[in-house]
Design a protein around this motif. Structure first.
Motif, short mmCIF file in Angstrom:
data_model
loop_
_atom_site.label_atom_id
_atom_site.label_comp_id
_atom_site.label_asym_id
_atom_site.label_seq_id
_atom_site.Cartn_x
_atom_site.Cartn_y
_atom_site.Cartn_z
N UNK A 1 4.01 14.68 -3.20
CA UNK A 1 2.60 14.33 -3.06
C UNK A 1 2.43 12.90 -2.57
N UNK A 2 3.22 11.99 -3.08
CA UNK A 2 3.08 10.57 -2.76
C UNK A 2 3.64 10.22 -1.38
N UNK B 1 -4.91 5.13 -3.16
CA UNK B 1 -4.15 4.58 -2.05
C UNK B 1 -5.09 4.01 -1.01
N UNK B 2 -4.68 2.91 -0.39
CA UNK B 2 -5.52 2.29 0.65
C UNK B 2 -4.83 2.42 2.00
N UNK B 3 -5.59 2.83 2.99
CA UNK B 3 -5.04 2.96 4.34
C UNK B 3 -4.91 1.59 4.97
N UNK C 1 -1.99 1.87 -4.54
CA UNK C 1 -2.52 0.79 -5.37
C UNK C 1 -2.49 1.13 -6.85
N UNK C 2 -2.65 2.41 -7.17
CA UNK C 2 -2.61 2.83 -8.57
C UNK C 2 -1.98 4.22 -8.66
N UNK D 1 -10.18 4.05 1.26
CA UNK D 1 -9.46 4.48 0.06
C UNK D 1 -9.33 6.00 0.03
N UNK D 2 -8.13 6.43 -0.35
CA UNK D 2 -7.92 7.84 -0.68
C UNK D 2 -7.66 7.91 -2.17
N UNK D 3 -8.29 8.88 -2.83
CA UNK D 3 -8.10 9.05 -4.27
C UNK D 3 -7.88 10.52 -4.56
#
Length: 196
Positions: free
Chosen positions: A138-139, A192-194, A150-151, A78-80
């Motif tokens: 950024x996204x 975000x999930x890799x 994911x969010x 996960x990246x946050x």
């Protein structure tokens, strides 16, 4: 219980982080590095990679940042990020006029600033250089580098008083502009999930 690794380009920030770690008896490693040079200073991947408030505005190239985030995140990891909303950085200090670009420009925004990050009243004057990045800027580097969003959240408050005397506190660690209130976003977050 997590074993954390922190990265900062400031030697003083690293010294303070190590002192706090030792005082609290935590398991953590701290690496002094420019984020763009991190591959040369760290050779691991992590379950969670986190970027906090006030970081990406110092980076001119978020495509390269997205590659670095992906490099250090394990597949399925996960990246946050939680960051101040780019709309905030377009406005003057009184938040009455838009004076800065919403989208990244080739040249940085350069200003003479007084005080320091930690003490706005410190008797120091210096030149700062930064870049504004839109939400898309950024996204998209995350998506291009194999992350699935994911969010995504936007928040009608700031957890810090960024506005000095123009702020109104509306709750614990929640600040808004005295006139704009909760009409505008002050922060955003992305989880975000890799992809595996």
């Amino acid at each position: 219980g997590a074993i954390a690794t922190g990265v900062d380009f400031s030697d003083e920030a690293i010294r303070q982080a190590k002192a706090l770690r030792d005082e609290l008896g935590l398991k953590a490693e701290f690496i002094e590095s420019n984020i763009y040079d991190l591959k040369e200073n760290l050779d691991r991947q992590f379950d969670i990679v986190f970027t906090s408030y006030g970081t990406i505005g110092w980076l001119p190239d978020l495509d390269k940042w997205g590659e670095i985030v992906a490099h250090f995140t394990k597949p399925g990891g996960i990246f946050y990020i939680v960051e101040f909303h780019p709309l905030m950085w377009t406005m003057d200090d009184d938040m009455e006029n838009i004076i800065y670009p919403y989208f990244t420009t080739e040249e940085p925004i350069s200003e003479v600033c007084n005080g320091t990050y930690a003490d706005r009243n410190a008797p120091i004057s210096h030149m700062e250089h930064g870049w504004d990045h839109s939400l898309a800027e950024t996204i998209m580097p995350l998506i291009k580098n194999g992350f699935r969003i994911e969010e995504f959240n936007e928040y009608p408050f700031s957890v810090y008083n960024l506005l000095d005397t123009k702020a109104r506190q509306i709750g614990p660690d929640r600040y808004v502009h005295e006139k704009l209130g909760t009409k505008i976003p002050y922060m955003f977050s992305i989880k975000a999930r890799k992809e595996i």
